[in-house]
Design a protein around this motif. Sequence first.
Motif, PDB file in Angstrom:
ATOM      1  N   ARG A  26      -4.586  10.559   6.762  1.00  0.00           N
ATOM      2  CA  ARG A  26      -3.154  10.718   6.510  1.00  0.00           C
ATOM      3  C   ARG A  26      -2.522   9.385   6.090  1.00  0.00           C
ATOM      4  N   VAL A  27      -2.868   8.306   6.785  1.00  0.00           N
ATOM      5  CA  VAL A  27      -2.292   6.998   6.464  1.00  0.00           C
ATOM      6  C   VAL A  27      -2.760   6.532   5.083  1.00  0.00           C
ATOM      7  N   THR A  76      -0.016   7.606  -2.206  1.00  0.00           N
ATOM      8  CA  THR A  76       1.106   8.267  -2.876  1.00  0.00           C
ATOM      9  C   THR A  76       2.321   7.357  -2.971  1.00  0.00           C
ATOM     10  N   GLY A  77       2.299   6.252  -2.240  1.00  0.00           N
ATOM     11  CA  GLY A  77       3.436   5.339  -2.219  1.00  0.00           C
ATOM     12  C   GLY A  77       3.416   4.289  -3.303  1.00  0.00           C
ATOM     13  N   ARG A 131      -3.540   8.429   2.578  1.00  0.00           N
ATOM     14  CA  ARG A 131      -2.823   9.239   1.586  1.00  0.00           C
ATOM     15  C   ARG A 131      -1.379   8.772   1.420  1.00  0.00           C
ATOM     16  N   GLU A 132      -0.744   8.391   2.509  1.00  0.00           N
ATOM     17  CA  GLU A 132       0.636   7.911   2.429  1.00  0.00           C
ATOM     18  C   GLU A 132       0.735   6.655   1.572  1.00  0.00           C
ATOM     19  N   TYR A 133      -0.216   5.758   1.752  1.00  0.00           N
ATOM     20  CA  TYR A 133      -0.223   4.543   0.933  1.00  0.00           C
ATOM     21  C   TYR A 133      -0.538   4.865  -0.529  1.00  0.00           C
TER      22      TYR A 133
END
Length: 332
Positions: A77-78, A84-85, A80-82
Amino acid sequence: MTRQAISRRTAAAVLAATALAPGLALAQAKIKVAAVYTVPFEQQWVSRIHKALKAAEARGEIEYKASENVANADYERVMREYATGGVQLVVGESFAVEAAARKVAKDFPKVSFLMGSSGKPQAPNFSVFDNYIQEPAYLTGMIAGGVTKTNKIGMVGGFPIPEVNRLMHAFMAGAKEVNPKVEFTVTFINSWFDPPKAKEAAFAMVDKGADVLYAERFGVSDAAKEKGKLAIGNVINTQDKYPDTVVASALWNMEPTIDLALKNVKDGKFKAEDYGPYSTMKHKGSELAPLGTFEKKVPTEVMAKVLAKQKDILAGKFLVKVDDSQPKSTAK
């Protein structure tokens, strides 16, 4: 010439210059980097990656964000957050989350990934690295074999994975070269960061006669200090904290690996490859840390052998064997 005409001509010149040097704006922009760590920043292994990235940040080359103590269940999850960021490079250690990390990389082919891994690169964008510091580990083993009085050495590791196993084997081989009588007690605490558990394991080894302890994990040097024994460090140099305990350390320098990855991202040439070799002494990715307070305490004849071996390693005349199998205790 009117003011409007001058403005148009200036704009045209800027556009022409940009066309001639399309990479100029990109080259001047900071690379956005994110790191995902399962342990604290101060943990030995991660601290070396964090240090190299912080150095690049200080030079103004990158924008750096990092997450520490990320649970395995949250790692994907972390990442993916980076991804997509808007980050261009994600760095981390995927040993316990290999499948998840590779899945994320596959879903974000335009993002570069540089991950600590026991596996191979995954095209097009998943590169791997490792702490191939078996060469200085061999040298510290030679020193350990030369300073032990009981011929018993205790070794405490995290998990018996290739990254740990190869360093232990190299250390043991180095000690055996100098002192064929030396025996080893090997214990794994099954944790990357549990100083109290590592300390207890080390205490048990001292009770069995070990007078030198191989500190692959935090906590071991504390045990050696309390018991008046010697310790050999790994990955980082902690002699300033243990001036009467830590004799020598195999030091890992992540700068050659990180700097090359950043250059490749900047130049648009990042691809799936193995960065492991850049942790070797040849590339200054590892070294025998200065002996400091023990510089004149290690027997002269032992250091002569160590320096001769180091010279042969750097010249390519001696190759430290890479043995990824789980090391076993030899003490009776």
